[in-house]
Design an enzyme around this catalytic site. Structure first.
Site, mmCIF file in Angstrom:
data_model
loop_
_atom_site.group_PDB
_atom_site.id
_atom_site.type_symbol
_atom_site.label_atom_id
_atom_site.label_comp_id
_atom_site.label_asym_id
_atom_site.label_seq_id
_atom_site.Cartn_x
_atom_site.Cartn_y
_atom_site.Cartn_z
ATOM 1 N N GLU A 35 -4.472 -8.948 0.545
ATOM 2 C CA GLU A 35 -4.994 -8.595 1.869
ATOM 3 C C GLU A 35 -6.485 -8.341 1.742
ATOM 4 O O GLU A 35 -6.924 -7.669 0.797
ATOM 5 C CB GLU A 35 -4.269 -7.345 2.375
ATOM 6 C CG GLU A 35 -4.521 -7.046 3.833
ATOM 7 C CD GLU A 35 -3.668 -5.871 4.328
ATOM 8 O OE1 GLU A 35 -2.480 -5.772 3.971
ATOM 9 O OE2 GLU A 35 -4.225 -5.052 5.065
ATOM 10 N N GLU A 78 0.817 -1.228 0.000
ATOM 11 C CA GLU A 78 0.000 0.000 0.000
ATOM 12 C C GLU A 78 0.842 1.266 0.000
ATOM 13 O O GLU A 78 0.901 1.985 1.007
ATOM 14 C CB GLU A 78 -0.922 0.004 1.225
ATOM 15 C CG GLU A 78 -1.870 -1.143 1.270
ATOM 16 C CD GLU A 78 -2.919 -1.025 2.371
ATOM 17 O OE1 GLU A 78 -2.752 -0.212 3.284
ATOM 18 O OE2 GLU A 78 -3.926 -1.748 2.296
HETATM 19 C C1 GAL Z 1 -4.241 -2.399 5.628
HETATM 20 C C2 GAL Z 1 -2.745 -2.423 5.909
HETATM 21 C C3 GAL Z 1 -2.448 -3.275 7.115
HETATM 22 C C4 GAL Z 1 -3.373 -2.938 8.239
HETATM 23 C C5 GAL Z 1 -4.785 -3.122 7.796
HETATM 24 C C6 GAL Z 1 -5.805 -2.890 8.880
HETATM 25 O O1 GAL Z 1 -4.587 -1.367 4.782
HETATM 26 O O2 GAL Z 1 -2.069 -2.947 4.811
HETATM 27 O O3 GAL Z 1 -1.114 -3.109 7.501
HETATM 28 O O4 GAL Z 1 -3.142 -1.626 8.628
HETATM 29 O O5 GAL Z 1 -5.030 -2.204 6.745
HETATM 30 O O6 GAL Z 1 -7.080 -3.006 8.354
#
Ligand code: GAL
Length: 823
Positions: A521, A446
Site C-alpha cells: 500500500e 496494519e
Molecule cells: C492505510 C490503511 C487503509 C486506509 C489508508 C488511508 O493505513 O491500510 O485502509 O485507511 O491508510 O490512507
C-alpha cells in the site's frame, strides 16, 4: 419426549399436529430411517434473490415468563417473534437481492464518518421457500454470499447459523428441516450492521446473492474442487482434489472424474483423472488424482487464457449424480528477493491498486456489469494487479479478475488465530484457490501486534492454515511498522508487504536480502476530480498531485521509489477508485474518500493520466490538465500539467509555444501560463515526431445534456446493469467542465438503481431519479428487468438545457433459474 410434548413442539414450529408434512416426517423419522433413496440428478443452482421482505430496525424478542414458555423456547424449531415461521411480515417492504440497505439511508452528521455518515443499525429479512415433493431426498443447501455485518439465520424456526463477518459466505444444509409441497419453508435473517469490521463503508444486509443448491445426497461439497495447474521438472500437470460428501443413509460407491478443456481442445479430448470411491453415510472423502497436461495455452495478465475443469460424480450405473465446473489458468509465479515478481518466468512489475468493494449509487450491492466497467477502467491505466483491501470479494468479481487478467492479492479480514476466525480464513482460501488471478494470500493489514512475538505467533498459525489448503501462493501481510523488532510478522510470512514507509525499503532489504518484498500500500494521495484549485475550507483538493496524507506520498513520488528498485516487486496504490467513507483529511460534510485514482463513479482524475504515463509502455499516451474554462481569471497564472510516456512534450497556448520540455517520467511536465480563453494544446514527441496531441478548449456555456452508455446492450435477466455517463455540453458538443446542474431522469424498460457524481461532499441521495452533475459529470446506473426485452429508454432533463435521450437495446439472454418463493 412424550406425545403431548411432541405436539407442543409442533405448535411452536407453527405446524398443526395434523399438518401432513409434519406428521409424515415425524413418522418417517421413527419408523423408517431409510425412506430417502439417492436421487440421480445433477445439481440445481437456483438464485434466491426474489421473494424477500425487509424491515429496517430491530424487532426485539419479548421476555419469556413461565415454565412452559421457557421450556418451549429452548427447543429446536421454536424460534419466536420475527424469527418464527408464523410471524406476519405482510407489512414489510418487498426487496430483491442484492440489497445494501445502508445505501438507502440518509447521510447524517450523527453517523459514523468512516461509514460515509450513513445510518446503519439492525434489520430483518424474511422469505418463504417452496420445495417440490420431488425435491424430497435431495441435499438442499442455502448459500448467502455476503451478509453485513453479524448475521443470525433461522430456517423453519430453527436457528441454523450465526456468522461474524460481513465478507464471508454462509453455507447451510437445510435438508433436515425442509418441508415439501404446499407447506412453505420460512427463512429469516437478522442482520446487525451496527457492528463494524472496518474503517470504510461496509454497507449492510443481504448485499450479495443468495442461492439454493439442490444436489444428490452424494455430492461434491461446496468449494470442494481444487484444481490449480502446476509446473515442475516433469512438465505441467493439474493436481486435483475433490471433496465428496454423503448426506444419505447408506454407503455409496461413486466414480469421480475430471476433464480439462478449452475451445481448441474441448474436455474429453485429453486424458482426464478418474477414481472410484465409497463414502459412508454422513461421511466425507477427499479424492486426489493428478492430470498431466502437455503444452497448455498460458494464462497471463495480457492473455488471460482459461480452461474449464469439469468434475463429475457418476453412479455404478453411470448416472451423473453431480457435476461442477471450475476454471483454471496455467501460469507459474515466483518472487525473487532481488528482482521482484515473475509470471511465467517473465519479470512483471506489479502495477496495482487497492480497492474497496463499493461504487457510486449502489453501495456494496455492485452488479457484475458495474464491476466489469471498473475492471476495464483499471486495465485502461495499465494496471495489472488488485489488492482487495481488506476482505474477500464476491465470487463473480474473482472470476472477472481471471477473465480480465489481473493479479489478485486476496486478503483476509480479521486478524485472529482463534477457531471462529480461522474458519473465515479457511473459507477464503478454499473458495478462491482455483483462481489463476490469485497470487498472494494476505493474512492482515496494519495490525498493532505486527512487531510483537504475539503477532508472529498468530501469523505463523494463520499461514499454516493457508498452506494446509494451498502451497502454490505465498503468504504475506501488509505491515505498517514493526519491521525491525527482534521477532515480528516479517519472520513468519513468505513475502513482506510494506505499507507506506518508503524510507524503509533499503534498510529492510539490506537487513533481509533474501526476503522478497513489495509495496502492499502506498500513495494515499488526495484529489477532487475535476477541481484545480485547493480550497480546504470548502473541502476541495486540487487535482495536481500535490496533496497526500501525512503517512503517504504523491502518486509521482510513490512510484518513483518503487520503479527505481527492482527488489520492490511493485505497487498497490491506495486506491483505484474513491469509496464511500473515510473522507480524510476532512470530516462532515465530506462523506466519501479523496484517495482514488478515479472518483467514486470511475471518472478520471489527474492521477489517471499520471499512472497511464508511468505504467503504459507499448503505445504513446498523453494527458493534459486542467480544463481551460477560467473566465474571470484572465491574465492570471494557471498551472498546466502534461503526463506522457513519450520523450518530449510541448505546450501551446492559443497556438503559441509555451516551451518544449524533455519528459520527466516521474515528475511529469508542468508550465505556468497566463490564462487567456481559447485553447491549450500538448504535443508529445518521440524521435522529434509528434506521437500524440491533446487539446483542451474553453467551452461555451452549457446548452444541452448528453448521455453515453458503457456497453451497447443489456441482457434482459434483471441483473445486467451498466453505468451511463451524463454531461452538460456546449453548442459545439464539448463537455462543460464546471457544470453542476441538477438532473432529473425518467426511465422506461429498465430501472435506475443508483446515481453518482463523484463529489465527496454531496449530501444528495444516491437513490431516486435526481442528482446534480459535479464538475461537468454525473452517472446513472441502469438495470434491465427480468424477461423484459426491447429497449431501455433513459430521458434526462435539467432546467435551461436541452434534454437528452438514450436508447439501449435489451436483449434476450440466459436468465438464471430462481428458487420458487411465495412471491
Ligand atoms: C492505510 C490503511 C487503509 C486506509 C489508508 C488511508 O493505513 O491500510 O485502509 O485507511 O491508510 O490512507
Amino acid at each position: 419426549m412424550n406425545r403431548r410434548e411432541l405436539f407442543k413442539g409442533a405448535s411452536a414450529l407453527g405446524l398443526a399436529a395434523s399438518t401432513p408434512g409434519f406428521v409424515s416426517r415425524a413418522v418417517a423419522a421413527t419408523t423408517s430411517p431409510s425412506v430417502v433413496a439417492p436421487v440421480a440428478s445433477p445439481r440445481q443452482v437456483l438464485l434466491l434473490n426474489k421473494g424477500w421482505r425487509f424491515f429496517a430496525g430491530d424487532i426485539p424478542f419479548s421476555p419469556i415468563i413461565g415454565h412452559d414458555a421457557t421450556y418451549d423456547a429452548a427447543k429446536a424449531g421454536a424460534a419466536r417473534g420475527a424469527a418464527s415461521p408464523k410471524f406476519d411480515d405482510s407489512a414489510w417492504q418487498p426487496v430483491t437481492l442484492p440489497h445494501d440497505f445502508v445505501s438507502f439511508q440518509p447521510i447524517e452528521e450523527s453517523g459514523n464518518v468512516d461509514q460515509g455518515y450513513r445510518r446503519r443499525g439492525v434489520a430483518w429479512y424474511r422469505n418463504m421457500l417452496r420445495f417440490e415433493p420431488q425435491d424430497d431426498g435431495k441435499h438442499i443447501e442455502l448459500q448467502l454470499d455476503g451478509v453485513a455485518t453479524f448475521a443470525t439465520v433461522w430456517f423453519n424456526g430453527t436457528l441454523v447459523n450465526r456468522n461474524w463477518s460481513g465478507y464471508n459466505s454462509i453455507y447451510i444444509d437445510l435438508t433436515p428441516y425442509a418441508t415439501y409441497g404446499d407447506q412453505l419453508n420460512s427463512l429469516v435473517v437478522r442482520v446487525d450492521a451496527e457492528a463494524m469490521e472496518g474503517w470504510w463503508y461496509e454497507g449492510g444486509g443481504l448485499y450479495r446473492d443468495a442461492w439454493i443448491v439442490k444436489r444428490n445426497p452424494v455430492h461434491i461439497k461446496t468449494d470442494g474442487v481444487f484444481a490449480h495447474p502446476v509446473k515442475d521438472e516433469h512438465g505441467w500437470h493439474v493436481p486435483v482434489e475433490v471433496t465428496i460428501y454423503n448426506s444419505g443413509d447408506k454407503t455409496e460407491t461413486v466414480r469421480v472424474h475430471t476433464d480439462i478443456g478449452d475451445e481448441k481442445s474441448p474436455a474429453g479430448t485429453r486424458p482426464g483423472g478418474t477414481k472410484q470411491v465409497s463414502i459412508a453415510p454422513l461421511g466425507s472423502t477427499v479424492v486426489n488424482y493428478d492430470i498431466p497436461f502437455a503444452n497448455p495455452h498460458l494464462w497471463s495478465v495480457d492473455t488471460p487464457h482459461l480452461y474449464q475443469v469439469t468434475t463429475s460424480l457418476t453412479s455404478e450405473t453411470d448416472a451423473v449424480l453431480d457435476q461442477v465446473t471450475t476454471h483454471a489458468g496455467f501460469r507459474t509465479q515466483r518472487f525473487d528477493a532481488q528482482k521482484g515478481f515473475f509470471l511465467n518466468d517473465q519479470p512483471v512489475k506489479l502495477k496495482g491498486v487497492c480497492l474497496h468493494q463499493d461504487h457510486a449509487g449502489v453501495g456494496t450491492a455492485v452488479p457484475d456489469g458495474v464491476n466489469d466497467f471498473r475492471l476495464r477502467r483499471l486495465k485502461s491505466l495499465g494496471c495489472n494487479a488488485i489488492r482487495f483491501s481488506h476482505n474477500a470479494q464476491s465470487k463473480e468479481l474473482m472470476e472477472a479478475c481471471d477473465r480480465h487478467g489481473f493479479l489478485v492479492m486476496a486478503e483476509n479480514r480479521n486478524f485472529n488465530a482463534s477457531p471462529d476466525y480461522m474458519a473465515q480464513l479457511e473459507w477464503l482460501v478454499r473458495r478462491d484457490r482455483n483462481h489463476p488471478s490469485v497470487f498472494l494470500w494476505s493474512v492482515f493489514n496494519e495490525e498493532p501486534m505486527q512487531g510483537t512475538p504475539a503477532g508472529y505467533q498468530m501469523v505463523r498459525r494463520m499461514s499454516s492454515v493457508v498452506k494446509s489448503l494451498d502451497t502454490t501462493r505465498p503468504v504475506t501481510a501488509a505491515m505498517s511498522g514493526g519491521l525491525f523488532t527482534p521477532l515480528n510478522v516479517s519472520h513468519a510470512v513468505d513475502v513482506v508487504g510494506i505499507n507506506y514507509q518508503q524510507g524503509q525499503y533499503d534498510p529492510f532489504h539490506a537487513a533481509h536480502p533474501d526476503k522478497p518484498m513489495f509495496s502492499s500500500e502506498d500513495s494515499s494521495a488526495l484529489m477532487t476530480r475535476g477541481a484545480f484549485v485547493t480550497d480546504k475550507k470548502a473541502q476541495v483538493l486540487a487535482s495536481y498531485d500535490d496533496e497526500a496524507a501525512g503517512w503517504g506520498e504523491t502518486h509521482r513520488d510513490a512510484w518513483k521509489q518503487i520503479d527505481t528498485r527492482d527488489f520492490v516487486a511493485g505497487t498497490f496504490v491506495w486506491t483505484g477508485f474513491d469509496y464511500h467513507g473515510e473522507p480524510k483529511p476532512f470530516n462532515w460534510p465530506s462523506n466519501s474518500s479523496y484517495f482514488g485514482i478515479m472518483d467514486l463513479c470511475g471518472f478520471d482524475k489527474t492521477a489517471v493520466h499520471i499512472h497511464r504515463a508511468q505504467w503504459i509502455k507499448d503505445k504513446p499516451v498523453l494527458g493534459l490538465v486542467p480544463h481551460w474554462n477560467w473566465a474571470g481569471s484572465e491574465g492570471e497564472p494557471i498551472m498546466v500539467m502534461a503526463c506522457t510516456n513519450a520523450e518530449e512534450v510541448e505546450l501551446f497556448v492559443n497556438g503559441k509555444s509555451a516551451g518544449r520540455q524533455k519528459t520527466d517520467k516521474y515528475e511529469m511536465n508542468r508550465w505556468t501560463v497566463p490564462y487567456a480563453a481559447g485553447r491549450i494544446e500538448a504535443r508529445a514527441y518521440n524521435s522529434a515526431k509528434v506521437v500524440s496531441t491533446v487539446i483542451n478548449e474553453t467551452t461555451g456555456k452549457p446548452v444541452a445534456l448528453r448521455l453515453t452508455q458503457d456497453r451497447p446492450a443489456l441482457i434482459a435477466d434483471g441483473r445486467d446493469a451498466q453505468p451511463i455517463m451524463v454531461e452538460a455540453v456546449d453548442v459545439k458538443g464539448r463537455t462543460v467542465p464546471l457544470a453542476n446542474h441538477m438532473i432529473t431522469y425518467e426511465i422506461a424498460g429498465g430501472a435506475i438503481i443508483g446515481l453518482g457524481n463523484g463529489d465527496p461532499i454531496s449530501l444528495e441521495p444516491e437513490k431516486g431519479n435526481r442528482r446534480s452533475l459535479f464538475n461537468g459529470l454525473g452517472q446513472v446506473i441502469v438495470q434491465s428487468i427480468e424477461a423484459q426485452t426491447g429497449t431501455l429508454k433513459l430521458h434526462a432533463t435539467a432546467p435551461g438545457l436541452k434534454p437528452a435521450d438514450l436508447s439501449i437495446p435489451v436483449k434476450a439472454g440466459p436468465i438464471p433459474q430462481s428458487q420458487p418463493t411465495r412471491a
